[in-house]
Design an enzyme around this catalytic site. Structure first.
Site, PDB file in Angstrom:
ATOM      1  N   LYS A 126      -1.970  -6.783 -11.403  1.00  0.00           N
ATOM      2  CA  LYS A 126      -3.325  -7.354 -11.320  1.00  0.00           C
ATOM      3  C   LYS A 126      -3.946  -6.950  -9.994  1.00  0.00           C
ATOM      4  CE  LYS A 126      -1.937 -11.239 -14.253  1.00  0.00           C
ATOM      5  NZ  LYS A 126      -1.567 -12.666 -14.329  1.00  0.00           N
TER       6      LYS A 126
ATOM      7  N   ALA B  26       6.109 -15.605 -13.455  1.00  0.00           N
ATOM      8  CA  ALA B  26       7.353 -14.903 -13.785  1.00  0.00           C
ATOM      9  C   ALA B  26       8.515 -15.878 -13.968  1.00  0.00           C
ATOM     10  CB  ALA B  26       7.670 -13.889 -12.691  1.00  0.00           C
TER      11      ALA B  26
ATOM     12  N   LYS C 125      -9.048 -13.219 -10.162  1.00  0.00           N
ATOM     13  CA  LYS C 125      -8.445 -14.557 -10.042  1.00  0.00           C
ATOM     14  C   LYS C 125      -7.524 -14.632  -8.831  1.00  0.00           C
ATOM     15  CE  LYS C 125      -3.959 -14.083 -11.304  1.00  0.00           C
ATOM     16  NZ  LYS C 125      -2.803 -14.539 -10.527  1.00  0.00           N
TER      17      LYS C 125
HETATM   18  N1  LIG Z   1       5.116 -12.759 -10.435  1.00  0.00           N
HETATM   19  C1  LIG Z   1       4.280 -13.194 -11.368  1.00  0.00           C
HETATM   20  O1  LIG Z   1       4.337 -14.380 -11.766  1.00  0.00           O
HETATM   21  C2  LIG Z   1       3.283 -12.265 -11.980  1.00  0.00           C
HETATM   22  C3  LIG Z   1       2.948 -11.062 -11.382  1.00  0.00           C
HETATM   23  N2  LIG Z   1       1.995 -10.264 -11.947  1.00  0.00           N
HETATM   24  C4  LIG Z   1       1.610  -8.997 -11.311  1.00  0.00           C
HETATM   25  O2  LIG Z   1       2.674  -8.080 -11.419  1.00  0.00           O
HETATM   26  C5  LIG Z   1       2.648  -7.168 -10.316  1.00  0.00           C
HETATM   27  C6  LIG Z   1       4.037  -7.131  -9.697  1.00  0.00           C
HETATM   28  O3  LIG Z   1       4.309  -8.439  -9.248  1.00  0.00           O
HETATM   29  P1  LIG Z   1       5.768  -9.008  -9.040  1.00  0.00           P
HETATM   30  O4  LIG Z   1       6.763  -8.350  -9.896  1.00  0.00           O
HETATM   31  O5  LIG Z   1       5.653 -10.474  -9.109  1.00  0.00           O
HETATM   32  O6  LIG Z   1       6.014  -8.562  -7.521  1.00  0.00           O
HETATM   33  P2  LIG Z   1       7.358  -8.666  -6.699  1.00  0.00           P
HETATM   34  O7  LIG Z   1       6.947  -8.705  -5.267  1.00  0.00           O
HETATM   35  O8  LIG Z   1       8.202  -9.740  -7.244  1.00  0.00           O
HETATM   36  O9  LIG Z   1       8.104  -7.283  -7.003  1.00  0.00           O
HETATM   37  C7  LIG Z   1       7.506  -6.059  -6.729  1.00  0.00           C
HETATM   38  C8  LIG Z   1       8.426  -4.980  -7.266  1.00  0.00           C
HETATM   39  O10 LIG Z   1       7.775  -3.728  -7.138  1.00  0.00           O
HETATM   40  C9  LIG Z   1       8.661  -2.844  -6.475  1.00  0.00           C
HETATM   41  N3  LIG Z   1       7.898  -1.859  -5.724  1.00  0.00           N
HETATM   42  C10 LIG Z   1       7.082  -2.071  -4.677  1.00  0.00           C
HETATM   43  N4  LIG Z   1       6.559  -0.907  -4.265  1.00  0.00           N
HETATM   44  C11 LIG Z   1       7.069   0.054  -5.070  1.00  0.00           C
HETATM   45  C12 LIG Z   1       6.925   1.448  -5.144  1.00  0.00           C
HETATM   46  N5  LIG Z   1       6.124   2.116  -4.313  1.00  0.00           N
HETATM   47  N6  LIG Z   1       7.622   2.118  -6.099  1.00  0.00           N
HETATM   48  C13 LIG Z   1       8.408   1.452  -6.940  1.00  0.00           C
HETATM   49  N7  LIG Z   1       8.598   0.125  -6.938  1.00  0.00           N
HETATM   50  C14 LIG Z   1       7.934  -0.564  -5.999  1.00  0.00           C
HETATM   51  C15 LIG Z   1       9.513  -3.709  -5.569  1.00  0.00           C
HETATM   52  O11 LIG Z   1      10.673  -3.015  -5.249  1.00  0.00           O
HETATM   53  P3  LIG Z   1      11.502  -3.306  -3.909  1.00  0.00           P
HETATM   54  O12 LIG Z   1      12.194  -4.634  -4.125  1.00  0.00           O
HETATM   55  O13 LIG Z   1      12.449  -2.158  -3.853  1.00  0.00           O
HETATM   56  O14 LIG Z   1      10.516  -3.369  -2.778  1.00  0.00           O
HETATM   57  C16 LIG Z   1       9.749  -4.879  -6.514  1.00  0.00           C
HETATM   58  O15 LIG Z   1      10.765  -4.566  -7.422  1.00  0.00           O
HETATM   59  C17 LIG Z   1       1.546  -7.687  -9.369  1.00  0.00           C
HETATM   60  O16 LIG Z   1       0.384  -6.940  -9.560  1.00  0.00           O
HETATM   61  C18 LIG Z   1       1.318  -9.119  -9.820  1.00  0.00           C
HETATM   62  O17 LIG Z   1      -0.011  -9.545  -9.608  1.00  0.00           O
HETATM   63  C19 LIG Z   1       1.366 -10.608 -13.097  1.00  0.00           C
HETATM   64  C20 LIG Z   1       1.680 -11.774 -13.739  1.00  0.00           C
HETATM   65  C21 LIG Z   1       2.667 -12.685 -13.240  1.00  0.00           C
HETATM   66  O1  LIG Z   2      -0.576 -13.782 -12.079  1.00  0.00           O
HETATM   67  C1  LIG Z   2       0.113 -14.753 -11.987  1.00  0.00           C
HETATM   68  C2  LIG Z   2       0.129 -15.838 -12.971  1.00  0.00           C
HETATM   69  O2  LIG Z   2      -0.579 -15.507 -14.120  1.00  0.00           O
HETATM   70  C3  LIG Z   2       0.979 -14.917 -10.797  1.00  0.00           C
HETATM   71  O3  LIG Z   2       0.186 -15.374  -9.776  1.00  0.00           O
HETATM   72  P1  LIG Z   2       0.577 -15.083  -8.268  1.00  0.00           P
HETATM   73  O4  LIG Z   2       0.698 -13.595  -8.119  1.00  0.00           O
HETATM   74  O5  LIG Z   2      -0.528 -15.668  -7.465  1.00  0.00           O
HETATM   75  O6  LIG Z   2       1.889 -15.768  -8.022  1.00  0.00           O
END
Ligand SMILES: NC(=O)C1=CN([C@@H]2O[C@H](COP(=O)(O)OP(=O)(O)OC[C@H]3O[C@@H](n4cnc5c(N)ncnc54)[C@H](OP(=O)(O)O)[C@@H]3O)[C@@H](O)[C@H]2O)C=CC1
Ligand SMILES: O=C(CO)COP(=O)(O)O
EC number: 1.1.1.94
Length: 334
Positions: A108, A140, A191
């Site tokens: 996002k 998540a 958001k």
């Molecule tokens: N968490 C949630 O509840 C939700 C998240 N999202 C969206 O999902 C996306 C990811 O979020 P989320 O998973 O929570 O984030 P996290 O911080 O939990 O994890 C990020 C992941 O991306 C990896 N990463 C970062 N940079 C790179 C790169 N250059 N190449 C490859 N991998 C990379 C990190 O690896 P490493 O550990 O090696 O740094 C890690 O595995 C965001 O845009 C967020 O808004 C959407 C809905 C829900």
């Molecule tokens: O996108 C999300 C819930 O829908 C997760 O929100 P945050 O990245 O703010 O934790």
């Protein structure tokens, strides 16, 4: 359209791992790609991702890999890394991806520098992909534990959106199909910025009334920008718009809300970013969202104060004062 049986998830963070588990629960064969070999080894040996999903042990079978080529042949690819890494993560797939493969953007944000929605970046890097988006109210940690939610799954073609929804649906995960790629992305990106504002209100102890008022005015901004960019109104009032806004603007479980809360308590964004705060996408999207608004002739006053507070151009009290002293207007003229 042939069914989607195999799914590759790119990104081993909280949301990538939760979506991989959810897709496995839906009966799909799932490969999770992560860049960190230690994490891949942990998933293989312990069925956990303790850094990003503490307390969760995987009951579902997942194949974990560090080699992105292992992901290229899946029927659908879910991209789940931070929004600003989209271009870098997709680039190695350029020569590997089969034409027409759906690439579902689950991050996002808005790309800094270009102002691209992530589907614009996808079209530049992987023009052969079928552009798709998954977004909605979904923490998540909730999804990983199998708690129920519903999301929007959009694809350029309605039939592809239906196929993706079918492939990802389970007893606890209910995707609604859409073909509105723009609306689905604008809601998810804005958001996050608005959740920082609501968190700051809570952290500064400005009261529940202020938090609700800001959520509503934030929704007016999200709607203005979405409509100016071509979104459908029903997407903006749906799961990926209003649904996710309400969730993120009201819960300390949101990392964006928590980031804002700490700003409201007097911490600076620079200090928070330097002290290893969890990912808060709104921090990286705020300024470019305001720029996008300017390009489309749309005023985004809440996003603007968030952007100014993050850049230390404004204190929280000055931000409040700026919003409260704007010229009075008719609500319908939002
Ligand atoms: N968490 C949630 O509840 C939700 C998240 N999202 C969206 O999902 C996306 C990811 O979020 P989320 O998973 O929570 O984030 P996290 O911080 O939990 O994890 C990020 C992941 O991306 C990896 N990463 C970062 N940079 C790179 C790169 N250059 N190449 C490859 N991998 C990379 C990190 O690896 P490493 O550990 O090696 O740094 C890690 O595995 C965001 O845009 C967020 O808004 C959407 C809905 C829900
Ligand atoms: O996108 C999300 C819930 O829908 C997760 O929100 P945050 O990245 O703010 O934790």
């Amino acid at each position: 359209m042939a069914g989607i049986e195999t799914i590759a998830v790119l990104g081993g963070g909280a949301w990538g791992t939760a979506l991989a588990l959810s897709a496995a629960r839906a009966g799909r064969s799932v490969t999770l790609w992560a860049r960190d070999p230690a994490l891949v080894a942990e998933i293989r040996s312990r069925q956990t991702n303790r850094a990003y999903l503490p307390g969760v042990t995987f009951d579902e079978p997942l194949t974990a890999t560090c080699d992105i080529a292992d992901a290229a042949n899946a029927d659908a690819i879910l991209l789940v890394t931070p929004a600003q890494t989209t271009r870098a993560v997709l680039t190695p797939l350029a020569g590997l991806l089969r034409p027409g493969t759906p690439v579902v953007l689950c991050s996002k944000g808005i790309e800094k520098g270009t102002g691209n929605l992530l589907t614009d970046t996808l079209a530049e890097v992987l023009p052969q992909a079928h552009p798709s988006v998954l977004s909605g109210p979904s923490f998540a940690a909730d999804v990983a534990r199998g708690l129920p939610t519903a999301v929007t799954v959009a694809a350029r073609d309605g039939a592809m959106a239906d196929a993706l929804a079918q492939a990802l649906a389970s007893a606890s995960f209910r995707p609604y199909a859409s073909s509105d790629l723009i609306g689905t992305q604008v809601g998810g990106a804005l958001k996050n910025v608005l959740a920082i504002a609501c968190g700051a209100v809570a952290g500064r102890k400005l009261g529940a009334s202020a938090q609700a008022a800001l959520t509503a005015r934030g929704f007016a901004e999200l709607t203005r920008l979405g409509l100016a960019m071509g979104a459908r109104p029903e997407t903006l009032t749906g799961l990926s718009g209003l649904g996710d806004l309400v969730l993120s603007c009201s819960s300390t479980q949101s990392r964006n809300f928590s980031f804002g809360h700490k700003l409201g308590e007097g911490r600076t964004a620079e200090d928070l970013l330097n002290s290893g705060e969890k990912l808060a996408e709104g921090v990286f999207s705020a300024e470019i969202a305001v720029e996008l608004g300017e390009r489309h002739g749309v005023d985004l006053p809440v996003c603007k104060v968030v952007s100014d507070v993050i850049a230390a151009r404004l204190t929280i009290d000055e931000a409040l004062n700026r919003l409260m002293s704007r010229p009075l207007r008719r609500e319908a003229g939002a």
